[in-house]
Design a protein around this motif. Structure first.
Motif: not given
Length: 492
Positions: A135-153
């Motif tokens: 029943g869980l869904r990805f939260r808006k704040s989580e998706l924004i973090w995935l979109a804008g964060n830097t991973f491995y540079g």
């Protein structure tokens, strides 16, 4: 005579009250001793690590009281879809892009057969937890973090279309929970994009429910003793690492953790005490919540699936390199870490195209890491590459002693780092106040079973970790030229 009798009864009553007060004081002192010890531990972390006050406050969790007072209807184990290994999200995008219509099935297996999980974990309660996760869904704040964060540079590692799909169309597959010979078996089936994420969620659910069953048999005082010992044991390990500040550690312990709260405590403690020696955590939610680097690349599931899809022996052999070709179309840099042991490391390296040597590094997961590292360095040198610029990640059942030996052995020869998992986030061995073993970690795994109806196979560098039908394992060994080697006993 009656006055004497009354006086005698009064004295007995007062003596009994005094004994009760003394008993209560001893219990309180015992609790205070454990809590004082923990406070001293936290103070030591503060002094040695220069940690922020809010970090210490977040670490100050009364595990004993929380476990003892557990009387709510459903205490969710998985509270966010980010509560998974980061590589699962990287692999999910890879599968979504390349194999969106492929159907698969996967299954959990408890390799520690002496622990009969079906006798400890009620199926009904497990299904309630699984339905909560569905029943869980990805939260808006989580998706924004995935979109804008830097991973491995690298920024924008996840494509906008994929994130849109995560928000609107992602769902978890159907499942079944069975009892087989005293074991719980979780079976997942459906589209590969719907099945793959169940792996870590399912393992974490079973692992923590096993923990809760064991905690439920202890008194509050025993719980205090248990967690005081576990914190002391954790600190002893951290102290050993602090003496070697050059060591590089990533926390890899989500799937077989003691509990979510304990994993979070461990990560915060390591960050406070180890500083830059902690490279990050594989748990995406903890990376998101605590502003840590999310760590992870890929797993055996990908080469197993591509091998199962092969139509003949030549395609089967080539599939282990085909998966790398597809992967490098989506990812680069530090995410180009190969996992060559799926069908045997030695044969993989011997037949690898030259461009494979340009990948950033290798993770060894089933061969003796000292042997695997030496083999990789020799292979790189034979291909004219400088091993000192490459990465070697060891991740198979490591604990602090072996991590330090590996660091010393490979220091200056290759960039070594350790993925420290179960024996970091679930090492309660020797901590039980009654000397029992029901809080010891077990080897619980979830593996691909079929791909489009075809059996999935993993050979491994340790035949104890091989999976698949016996006749298919034999065929794969013939095609890959991989020799069955009985490796170390599988602890976790």
């Amino acid at each position: 005579m009656s006055r004497v009798l009354v006086s005698f009864k009064t004295k007995v009553r007062k003596d009994e009250q005094q004994k009760n007060r003394q008993r209560e004081q001893r219990l309180i002192r015992g609790k205070l001793d454990t809590r004082i010890a923990c406070s001293m531990w936290l103070a030591a972390v503060w002094l040695c690590g220069g940690a922020r006050r809010e970090t210490i406050d977040a670490m100050n969790v009364n595990f004993a009281e929380r476990a003892h007072n557990h009387n709510w209807k459903l205490d969710p184990i998985v509270r966010s879809l980010l509560d998974t290994d980061f590589y699962k999200l990287l692999m999910l995008q890879f599968i979504w892009k390349n194999f969106p219509q492929v159907h698969v099935s996967s299954e959990t297996t408890n390799r520690t057969v002496s622990v009969r999980l079906a006798e400890q974990v009620p199926i009904v309660v497990l299904k309630e937890q699984m339905e909560h996760v569905r029943g869980l869904r990805f939260r808006k704040s989580e998706l924004i973090w995935l979109a804008g964060n830097t991973f491995y540079g690298t920024r924008s590692i996840f494509e906008p279309a994929f994130l849109d799909w995560l928000e609107h169309d992602f769902r978890l597959s159907e499942y079944e929970v069975e009892e087989r010979d005293g074991q719980l078996v979780l079976c997942f089936y459906g589209l590969w994009t719907e099945v793959t994420m169940w792996e870590v969620y399912g393992l974490a659910l079973v692992s923590e429910m096993k923990t809760r069953a064991a905690l439920g048999r202890l008194s509050e005082l025993e719980l205090d003793v248990l967690y005081a010992r576990a914190k002391t044991k954790l600190w002893d390990k951290i102290e050993m690492l602090r003496r070697v500040p050059e060591v590089s550690i990533s926390e890899f312990g989500t799937r077989r953790r003691h509990s979510f709260l304990w994993q979070e405590y461990v990560v915060e403690a390591m960050r406070a005490a180890l500083g830059k020696s902690l490279s990050g955590t594989s748990n995406t939610y903890l990376a998101y919540k605590h502003d840590l680097e999310a760590m992870g690349t890929n797993a055996h599931e990908l080469p197993m699936a591509l091998a199962a899809l092969a139509d003949d022996d030549d395609e089967l052999h080539a599939s282990q390199y085909r998966v790398l070709e597809l992967w490098q179309k989506s990812y680069g840099g530090e995410l180009l870490i190969m996992l060559p042991d799926t069908f045997g490391t030695t044969q993989f390296l011997a037949g690898a195209p030259d461009w494979v040597a340009d990948w950033t590094g290798q993770r060894c997961d089933s061969k003796d890491p000292f042997v695997a590292g030496d083999e990789y360095i020799r292979w790189l040198e034979g291909r004219g590459r400088d091993a000192r610029k490459k990465r070697l990640i060891a991740s198979d059942g490591l604990d602090v002693d072996e991590i330090l030996r590996l660091h010393e052995y490979f220091n200056g020869r290759i960039r070594f780092s350790a993925g420290w998992g179960t024996l970091l986030t679930n090492d309660f061995r020797g901590c039980h106040p009654r000397g029992e073993s029901d809080l010891d970690p077990i080897s619980l795994v979830c593996k691909l079973m079929t791909v489009e109806g075809r059996p999935a196979v993993k050979l491994s560098d340790n035949m104890r970790k091989s999976t698949g039908p016996a006749d298919e394992i034999a065929r794969y060994r013939r095609v890959f030229g991989s020799v069955a080697v009985e490796g170390a006993m599988v602890v976790v």
